[in-house]
Write an enzyme that holds these catalytic residues in place. Structure first.
Site, PDB file in Angstrom:
ATOM      1  CG  ASP A  54      -3.640  -8.055  -5.688  1.00  0.00           C
ATOM      2  OD1 ASP A  54      -4.049  -7.686  -4.564  1.00  0.00           O
ATOM      3  OD2 ASP A  54      -4.376  -8.537  -6.568  1.00  0.00           O
ATOM      4  CE1 TYR A  73      -8.528   1.826   8.720  1.00  0.00           C
ATOM      5  CE2 TYR A  73      -9.513   3.337  10.291  1.00  0.00           C
ATOM      6  CZ  TYR A  73      -8.404   2.877   9.604  1.00  0.00           C
ATOM      7  OH  TYR A  73      -7.189   3.474   9.807  1.00  0.00           O
ATOM      8  N   GLY A 128       0.836  -1.205   0.000  1.00  0.00           N
ATOM      9  CA  GLY A 128       0.000   0.000   0.000  1.00  0.00           C
ATOM     10  C   GLY A 128       0.865   1.247   0.000  1.00  0.00           C
ATOM     11  CD  GLN A 133      -2.221  10.660   5.854  1.00  0.00           C
ATOM     12  OE1 GLN A 133      -2.896   9.772   6.374  1.00  0.00           O
ATOM     13  NE2 GLN A 133      -2.150  11.889   6.357  1.00  0.00           N
ATOM     14  CG  LEU A 189       1.959   4.363  -4.855  1.00  0.00           C
ATOM     15  CD1 LEU A 189       1.529   4.356  -6.314  1.00  0.00           C
ATOM     16  CD2 LEU A 189       3.219   5.205  -4.700  1.00  0.00           C
ATOM     17  CB  ILE A 235      -2.712  -2.681  -7.088  1.00  0.00           C
ATOM     18  CG1 ILE A 235      -3.665  -1.848  -6.224  1.00  0.00           C
ATOM     19  CG2 ILE A 235      -2.472  -4.038  -6.450  1.00  0.00           C
ATOM     20  CD1 ILE A 235      -5.071  -2.404  -6.180  1.00  0.00           C
TER      21      ILE A 235
HETATM   22  C1  AKB Z   1      -9.417   7.550   9.396  1.00  0.00           C
HETATM   23  O1  AKB Z   1      -9.909   8.655   9.678  1.00  0.00           O
HETATM   24  O2  AKB Z   1     -10.071   6.606   8.956  1.00  0.00           O
HETATM   25  C2  AKB Z   1      -7.950   7.369   9.660  1.00  0.00           C
HETATM   26  C3  AKB Z   1      -7.710   6.845  11.016  1.00  0.00           C
HETATM   27  C4  AKB Z   1      -7.882   7.711  12.200  1.00  0.00           C
HETATM   28  O3  AKB Z   1      -7.387   5.704  11.170  1.00  0.00           O
HETATM   29  N1  AKB Z   1      -7.249   8.592   9.460  1.00  0.00           N
END
Ligand code: AKB
Length: 330
Positions: A70, A159, A26, A30, A28, A53
């Site tokens: 990948d 996430y 990953g 932030q 590329l 990728i």
């Molecule tokens: C997000 O906002 O999803 C990220 C993080 C705090 O993990 N920057």
């Protein structure tokens, strides 16, 4: 230079170590290119392989290898690890909080299946593996001010769920197989390179919009307090933690942070430098995410165990960001 690599390098360079060969996935996003610049300075250009990728544009990439990788292709990754004699894996590939909610099946594949692949590879090839986690690994049942290292998690975004999964899987592989798994929970990271699809990204976007158009419409309410960190401190933490001797680590997953502020506090600080900045507020679904996240992050364990210290507070970060964005994007 956007990030002061020389300074970070001087702070933490660990001289006695054998030079590791490092693969960054990953690459590329932030953190990837700035992280590669820092590691290449310490370990040599050829020893840090940046991968993604996506096809890179020329600006911003340092010399040194960039390859296609990948994370969903297990055999492809095996080939890279063998061909490049990789020792350490830095696994940045992930969909962030806001964009993950827009495409849950993709987030499951990238964040969860991808993690299964890289951790199993790390076990097979005996790699040190670093995986970032996040304040997003906490949820509405967690204490929010402050949020300690060990507490209730139960996040409400895919996430966050994927990051708790990564933390637990890494700890499990460490205890079961002796895997050298290392994980830092980062707050919102502020850098002039635009991040993609996070909840904390307003704190980056305001600099770009503010400097270009003198206007910014914020998607969070003015009093939404979140933990944050400037990119130089984020990379310094990563570098210092990666190089910390195993005996110093009392756990595999640590909270790290530098400051906490609200949108209003950030904008007031920016207005000291851009007095005609005009801000308005139009909260959207990202507000619901922010409402469940830590407000103040307790990183005392990292400070105690491996001497983590930050350098950038709100005032210093704002000055540096205005300079970075003006020099590189305006
Ligand atoms: C997000 O906002 O999803 C990220 C993080 C705090 O993990 N920057």
């Amino acid at each position: 230079e956007v990030v002061d690599i020389n300074k970070i390098h001087k702070r933490f360079c660990n001289k006695g170590l054998k030079t590791p060969r490092i693969l960054i996935t990953g690459g590329l996003g932030q953190l990837g290119t700035e992280c590669a610049k820092l590691l290449r300075k310490s370990y040599g250009e050829e020893n840090v392989i940046l991968s993604d990728i996506i096809k890179p544009t020329d600006n911003g990439l340092t010399n040194g290898p960039f390859i296609f990788a990948d994370i969903l292709d297990f055999k492809g990754l095996q080939k890279i690890i063998v061909n490049y004699r990789i020792d350490w894996l830095i696994h940045f590939s992930a969909l962030l909080s806001a964009v993950g909610e827009q495409n849950v099946p993709l987030a499951v594949r990238v964040n969860i299946e991808g993690m299964h692949n890289v951790i199993e590879l790390a076990r097979q090839y005996n790699l040190r593996i670093f995986v970032p986690s996040t304040i997003g690994a906490f949820g509405p049942d967690s204490p929010r001010n402050p949020t300690p290292n060990i507490t209730i998690q139960r996040p409400r975004t895919i996430y966050g769920v994927s990051k708790v999964h990564a933390e637990l899987l890494g700890e499990y592989y460490h205890h079961k197989f002796g895997l050298d798994f290392r994980c830092l929970r980062f707050p919102g990271v502020i850098s002039s390179d635009p991040p993609g699809g996070g909840t904390t990204d307003y704190a980056v976007a305001v600099f770009h919009e503010g400097l270009l158009r003198k206007r910014y419409k914020c998607y969070l309410e003015p009093h939404t307090r979140l933990p944050m960190m400037y990119i130089d401190d984020c990379l310094a933490a990563l570098f210092q933690f990666l190089n910390a001797p195993n005996e110093r680590l009392r756990r595999r997953v640590y909270n790290v942070t530098a400051m906490s502020f609200t949108p209003e506090e950030l904008f007031n600080e920016i207005k000291k430098h851009i007095p005609d900045l005009h801000v308005s507020y139009k909260p959207d679904s990202r507000q619901n995410i922010a409402n469940t996240w830590p407000q103040v992050f307790d990183d005392s364990e990292a400070r105690k165990d491996w001497n983590w210290t930050h350098e950038f507070n709100l005032e210093k970060m704002v000055i540096s960001m205005i300079q970075d964005v003006s020099e590189n994007f305006i």
